[in-house]
Design an enzyme around this catalytic site. Structure first.
Site, short mmCIF file in Angstrom:
data_model
loop_
_atom_site.label_atom_id
_atom_site.label_comp_id
_atom_site.label_asym_id
_atom_site.label_seq_id
_atom_site.Cartn_x
_atom_site.Cartn_y
_atom_site.Cartn_z
CG HIS A 67 20.11 72.72 62.20
ND1 HIS A 67 20.94 73.27 61.25
CD2 HIS A 67 20.71 72.95 63.39
CE1 HIS A 67 21.98 73.82 61.84
NE2 HIS A 67 21.88 73.64 63.14
CG ASP A 181 26.13 74.51 63.54
OD1 ASP A 181 25.03 73.95 63.67
OD2 ASP A 181 26.31 75.73 63.77
CD GLU A 214 19.86 76.18 64.40
OE1 GLU A 214 20.05 76.39 65.62
OE2 GLU A 214 20.74 76.43 63.53
CD GLU A 215 23.33 77.49 61.46
OE1 GLU A 215 23.36 78.56 62.10
OE2 GLU A 215 23.94 76.47 61.82
CG ASP A 238 22.64 72.54 66.74
OD1 ASP A 238 23.56 72.41 65.92
OD2 ASP A 238 21.81 73.47 66.70
CG HIS A 323 28.40 79.58 62.28
ND1 HIS A 323 27.42 80.52 62.38
CD2 HIS A 323 27.82 78.40 62.66
CE1 HIS A 323 26.29 79.95 62.79
NE2 HIS A 323 26.52 78.66 62.97
#
Length: 359
Positions: A67, A181, A214-215, A238, A323
């Site tokens: 993604h 990510d 996606e997030e 991922d 993140h």
């Protein structure tokens, strides 16, 4: 040290800005690479993009996707004194934000700033003992008025991204960057397209690329991309949190110990037949892997529910500090994931696909 192709690809993808809903710069890079390997590109209406690699047209239709988006922020308001309020895009923990550098992507260019922090000299005892709420943070770009910020092109609705240059670390297998990510999955998708172009003859039709958003809640691009492609099988690429740092229970993967074989998350249980095929492939080819039970979901949780159901798996790697502004991967894990992906695509003919279905 990795080859120059991979290093350049990783650097370009990780340094590109791509907040959820603002993935254009990442999509442009992926299009540049994948269009070298196929002239058949397809898009959904949200911005997900795939190259079509045609092998055996009688084989299964396989969707392989990273993604494009990373966790970021959005401008919501500019104060009279030029301070910028923001909305988080994706899952952030407030304590990783204060005093971090960010970039605001405007129509006139990129404006750099820093997320507000209060010097310890002026904190009250109460402030010292509790985290600051993200809603009380702002971005300081070094101006004194709203008009100055607006003259620079800043408007509500624009994306804000972390700043973290791509860096090969003291151990050259470890690489620090923002957005592993999931630029990990984007780069591996590009490498699969390159592999199938240079070594044609795979027993299937592969749609390889990346989804958007996606997030955000609902993993939105995966829904529309699955509607576009109508896959028989889905492989999500991922990155997931590593569990090998102080203060973290060792539930996640360890850097350098191999790819992550995700068998469960709250949205997904790995299909038995597909699990057995992937693990058997790793065992036969001596590809290191780690069994992983996750607390968060991926695009696989959405695509598996498309239509009559799509057998889905996640080929992942562990990444420290996802993140946040800076994350770290081990290239040995990336290579393990690449070996499994390349091998399984070569194996997935019509008969093998039918053998993993629950019958």
């Amino acid at each position: 040290m990795e080859n120059e192709f991979s290093l350049e690809l990783w650097k370009r993808l990780t340094e590109a800005p791509g907040a959820p809903g603002f993935e254009g710069p990442v999509r442009d890079i992926m299009k540049e690479y994948i269009s070298q390997y196929t002239n058949e590109l397809v898009y959904d209406n949200l911005g997900s993009m795939f190259g079509v690699m045609r092998g055996d047209e009688n084989g299964p239709r396989i969707m392989v996707a990273g993604h494009m988006d990373e966790v970021g922020f959005m401008v919501t308001r500019i104060s009279e004194k030029g301070f910028i309020s923001f909305q988080t895009l994706g899952g952030w923990w407030g304590q990783v934000l204060l005093a971090q550098r960010v970039q605001i992507i405007t129509g006139q260019g990129v404006i750099q700033g820093v997320i507000s922090s209060i010097p310890p000299h002026v904190l009250s005892d109460d402030q010292r003992n509790r985290p600051m709420d993200v809603r009380n943070m702002y971005v300081d770009i070094g101006v004194d008025t709203r008009e100055e910020a607006e003259r620079l092109g800043i408007r509500p609705g624009q994306p804000i991204l972390p700043i973290c240059p791509f860096q090969v670390m003291a151990n050259p297998r470890r690489i620090m960057a923002k957005a592993w990510d999931n630029r990990y999955g984007c780069s591996l998708a590009v490498e699969l397209a390159k592999e199938l172009h240079e070594r044609p003859g795979h027993p299937n039709v592969v749609y390889v690329g990346a989804t958007v958003q996606e997030e955000l809640a609902g993993t939105r691009g995966a829904k529309t991309a699955a509607e576009l492609i109508q896959p028989d099988l889905f492989l999500a690429l991922d990155a997931s949190p590593a569990g090998d740092i102080p203060g973290v229970r060792e539930e996640g993967g360890k850097l350098g110990n191999g790819l992550l074989m995700r068998i469960y998350d709250p949205m997904y249980v790995m299909p038995v037949g597909l699990r057995e095929l992937l693990i058997a492939t790793c065992e036969e080819e001596k590809i290191p892997y780690q069994i992983y039970v996750a607390k968060g979901g991926t695009d696989a949780g959405v695509v598996q529910n498309h239509g009559k159901g799509v057998p889905s798996a996640v080929i992942g790697i562990p990444s420290r500090y996802i993140h946040s502004h800076a994350s770290i991967i081990d290239t040995a894990d990336y290579e393990a994931a690449k070996r499994l992906l390349f091998s399984i695509i070569r194996k997935l003919d019509r008969q093998t696909w039918e053998s993993i279905l629950p019958r």
